[in-house]
Design an enzyme around this catalytic site. Structure first.
Site, short mmCIF file in Angstrom:
data_model
loop_
_atom_site.label_atom_id
_atom_site.label_comp_id
_atom_site.label_asym_id
_atom_site.label_seq_id
_atom_site.Cartn_x
_atom_site.Cartn_y
_atom_site.Cartn_z
N GLU A 106 0.70 -1.01 0.00
CA GLU A 106 0.02 -0.06 0.01
C GLU A 106 1.00 1.25 0.08
O GLU A 106 0.66 2.27 -0.94
CB GLU A 106 -0.89 0.05 1.25
CG GLU A 106 -1.99 -0.94 1.18
CD GLU A 106 -2.84 -1.05 2.36
OE1 GLU A 106 -2.35 -1.54 3.47
OE2 GLU A 106 -3.99 -1.11 2.13
N GLU A 126 -3.96 -9.33 3.76
CA GLU A 126 -4.67 -8.93 5.02
C GLU A 126 -5.92 -10.13 5.16
O GLU A 126 -6.27 -10.10 6.42
CB GLU A 126 -5.12 -7.62 4.86
CG GLU A 126 -4.28 -6.47 4.88
CD GLU A 126 -3.46 -6.11 3.76
OE1 GLU A 126 -3.41 -6.96 2.84
OE2 GLU A 126 -2.78 -5.09 3.62
#
Ligand code: 3HC
Ligand code: NAI
Length: 701
Positions: A106, A126
């Site tokens: 990210e 995640e």
């Protein structure tokens, strides 16, 4: 040493994250990055910025420990880092090696550019921790890689390698030589071009196929049964398509925060750390010198031996597989070949790789062929005499420091080791699970005399086979099978008390197990237990509580799926269990035989009676020192018995129920039913009294 360093290389400011072992975004890292970017922007001589990781990789994401700890007040976080890139007048280039995972990717995607070495991987794992990416991954990845590829990566959590990342547009350039040098050149080139320096947020997440989200929900239905996170990931990517960027980010954040709080995420985070703890054996140094295992032998080419030989071959270790006669050997080799061919036909292995692996497996009949191998795993019949006999033969031919292991399911490995006294430091158990080439769990059974070096070596061999090795002590059934007796036992007992098999199985299936206990019994074959009971009863299986129905079924030739009938009926070519009134009648006969009143069962009682014995026996195993930690027991159940990973394993799950609740119920059932698996564990009592969970026990010295 500071967590982030800044230095100038010509006209480029280099921000280096130095937070070993994996450069997680622990407190201090975001601040360091923000400061580095500010310093570069304040310096007129600097034209571009490179963000790079020191050590093994770029950034492995958020520091997972901090999902259960308060983030320090006022400390910078992901959003500050991302804002610093977006506000930077100078282009920021992420230079990726090793891994850019989760928040690491990210951060990279929030930079203007990304370069990567060919061996690196990028991904959003995640979902495996029970939440969607929470620092813009669900909004930026679909913009860079396209909605379909982004969705696939985010929902599966699986990373992609550098070449694929470049193909998808996640990264701008693959650097073949030195990463930093390549990144510096790339950054200078981009700075010289004068821009504009595009950000992922400025792109559109274009949707080619409006049905893709529903199709994904359908696709994951089975795998994601009981879970929220995979669906939450889909919702977030939908937001990327439907909402303007900043609103999408807001939506992602709400869903992320909600998921982080869930029991599912707590359980999956527990499993993450459990897996890392499992390899650690107190008292044995992490860097202990291992014995080389370059060649191996397997005894028995049956169900387990064949799979175990494949494990060696898959790890690139040449293996000789020995049988009693040519026919058994040919049969075993044919089965191995068929297994590999199946994988090839599914496209998961190339023909070339299959040929190489088959080439590593050498069928032999003569024990002399095992004279020079480094390790032998015995997988012959489950009889003590047979095992002792083959160990005597190994003793006669194997080199003195060969590691000798038994794949026994229940037998006393210390007793086997005692038959080769000169070698007992080299003898231990390796309990694989069926199918041995598929199942990830490996119980490594620590015998009394096994040396630390041999134990550590076998743990390492397990990892080379891509297994999850868990240390267990020598007790009947080790960790997994010992606990299972109460689980299956209670299911059979409840049938005799009037609970329909289909209700019991449905409760356990709905809990998240792959199959209910009675359907599993039918799959495994009822005749195995029956024959043991007949042996114990001198030829006749005695009808004891819990074995009546199973005995009667076997007497009728109903052994389970293989005969088309067991606790259920199976239509030809169909594995769906169909309830059978005849079994209901047998259950009534059992009740009459034992003088029991049949009754209706609540789903809650079924759940408690199946699950609480697992917890109670697990606590006993822990207390007696046959498992190193409660979290190891959780891993055994998740990886060997299809316990739902999102419940964190039986011991973690018990904590979510409350150990006091579990303990009180165990005492109640012990009073009512009296069976040994209900005898309350003193450890369970202590933890319940102290208001603790098994995780607390694992933290105790
Ligand atoms: N946070 C905290 N600790 C971490 C960590 C993380 N993200 N990743 C790894 N560690 C720790 C491990 O617990 C282990 O600690 P130990 O030595 O004390 O046991 C140590 O780092 C080494 O880890 P591994 O044994 O797993 O090392 P490997 O070399 O085998 O694997 C890896 C390295 C591929 C990076 C692997 O550790 C991994 O997959 N890590 C997790 C990656 C991940 O899930 N990232 C997402 C985090 S959530 C997130 O980013 C949220 C964001 O969207 C906001
Ligand atoms: P199996 O019956 O399929 O295979 C055993 C093989 O050993 C046979 O092919 C037999 O010919 C061979 N054999 C017997 N005596 C031998 C000898 N003296 N020398 C060489 N080969 C010999 O049995 P399976 O299921 O593979 O079990 C093997 C071991 O693995 C047992 O100890 C069992 O308890 C254990 N195990 C079995 C599991 C399963 O699900 N089947 C799971 C975990 C462990």
């Amino acid at each position: 040493m500071s967590l982030v360093n800044y230095e100038k290389r010509g006209a480029v400011g280099v921000v280096t994250v130095t937070n070993p072992p994996v450069n997680a975004m622990s407190p201090g890292v975001p601040k360091g990055i923000v400061n580095g970017v500010a310093e570069a922007n304040a310096d007129d001589d600097v034209k571009a910025i490179v963000l790079i990781g020191a050590g093994r990789g770029f950034i492995a994401g958020a520091d997972i420990r901090y999902f259960s700890l308060p983030w320090p007040e006022g400390e910078e976080n992901f959003s500050d880092v991302i804002k610093s890139f977006e506000g930077s007048a100078k282009p920021v280039v992420a230079a990726i090696h090793g891994h850019a995972l989760g928040g690491g990717l990210e951060v990279a995607m929030a930079c203007h550019y990304r370069v990567i070495v060919p061996t690196a991987q990028v991904g959003q794992p995640e979902v495996k921790l029970g939440f969607p990416p929470g620092a813009g991954g669900t909004q930026r990845l679909p913009r860079l890689a396209g909605v379909k590829a982004g969705l696939d990566m985010i929902v599966s959590g699986n990373p992609v390698r550098a070449p694929r990342a470049a193909e998808l547009g996640i990264v701008d350039k693959v650097i073949d030589g030195d990463l930093l040098e390549g990144a510096l050149a790339f950054a200078e080139e981009k700075a010289a071009s004068g821009g504009p320096h595009r950000l992922a947020r400025d792109l559109d997440a274009k949707l080619d196929d409006a049905g893709i989200f529903d199709a994904k929900r359908q696709e994951i239905k089975r795998r994601a049964r009981g879970m929220r996170a995979p669906y939450a990931c889909i919702e977030c990517v939908e937001a990327a398509v439907e909402l303007p960027f900043d609103e999408g980010i807001k939506r992602e954040r709400e869903i992320f925060e909600d998921c982080v709080k869930s029991d599912e995420s707590k359980a999956l985070r527990h499993v993450f750390f459990a897996e890392r703890a499992a390899g650690k054996i107190p008292g044995i140094a992490k860097d202990i010198a291992l014995r080389p295992v370059k060649t191996a032998g397997v005894l028995g080419a049956g169900t387990m031996g064949g799979g175990i030989a494949m494990n060696f071959a898959n790890a690139g270790i040449p293996v000789r597989i020995l049988e009693q006669n040519q026919e058994a050997l040919d049969k075993g080799m044919a089965r191995i070949e068929k297994n590999y061919a199946n994988t090839v036909s599914k496209g998961r292995l190339s023909q070339d790789d299959m040929d190489k692996r088959m080439g590593l497996i050498e069928p032999v009949l003569d024990y002399a062929a095992l004279g020079d191998v480094d390790m032998v795993i015995e997988a012959v019949f489950e009889t003590m005499d047979v095992k002792k006999n083959v160990f005597a033969k190994l003793d006669a031919v194997c080199k003195p420091d060969a590691i000798l292991t038994s794949n026994t399911s229940y037998l006393n490995v210390d007793e086997i080791a005692a038959t080769v006294p000169g070698r007992s430091g080299n003898v231990l158990g390796t309990h694989f699970f069926s199918p041995a080439n598929v199942m990830r769990l490996l119980e490594v059974v620590r015998t009394e005399n096994v040396s630390d070096q041999v134990l550590a070596t076998v743990m390492d061999v397990g990892k080379r086979m891509r297994k999850l090795p868990i240390v267990a002590g020598v007790c009947h059934g080790f960790i997994g099978n010992r606990m299972l007796e109460g689980y299956f036992g209670e299911a059979a007992l409840m049938v005799e008390e009037g609970a329909p098999p289909q209700q019991i199985d449905k409760v356990m299936y709905d809990f998240g197990m792959a199959m209910g206990p009675l359907a599993v019994s039918d799959l495994a074959g009822l005749d195995i237990g029956w024959s043991k009971r007949k042996d114990a009863g001198g030829g006749e299986a005695v009808h004891e509580r819990g074995s009546f129905v199973s005995n009667k079924l076997c007497e009728m030739g109903r052994f389970g799926q293989k005969t088309g009938r067991g606790y259920y009926i199976y239509e030809q070519g169909n594995r769906t269990p169909v309830p059978d009134p005849e079994v209901a009648q047998l259950a009534k006969d059992a009740a009459a035989h034992f003088g029991l009143e049949t009754r209706d069962f609540s789903d809650q009682e079924i759940l408690e009676r199946c699950m609480y014995p697992l917890v109670n026996i697990g606590a006993q195993i822990l207390d007696e020192g046959f498992a190193l930690r409660a979290s190891d027991i959780d891993l055994v159940y998740i990886n060997g018995y299809a316990f739902p990973v999102w419940r964190g394993g039986p011991m973690h799950w018990a904590g979510t129920v409350g150990l006091k609740t579990v303990y009180d119920a165990v005492c109640r059932y012990h009073d009512e039913l009296g069976f040994a698996h209900w005898k309350p564990s003193p450890l369970l009592k202590r933890l319940a009294d102290e208001g603790k969970a098994f995780e607390d026990y694992d933290q105790e010295d």
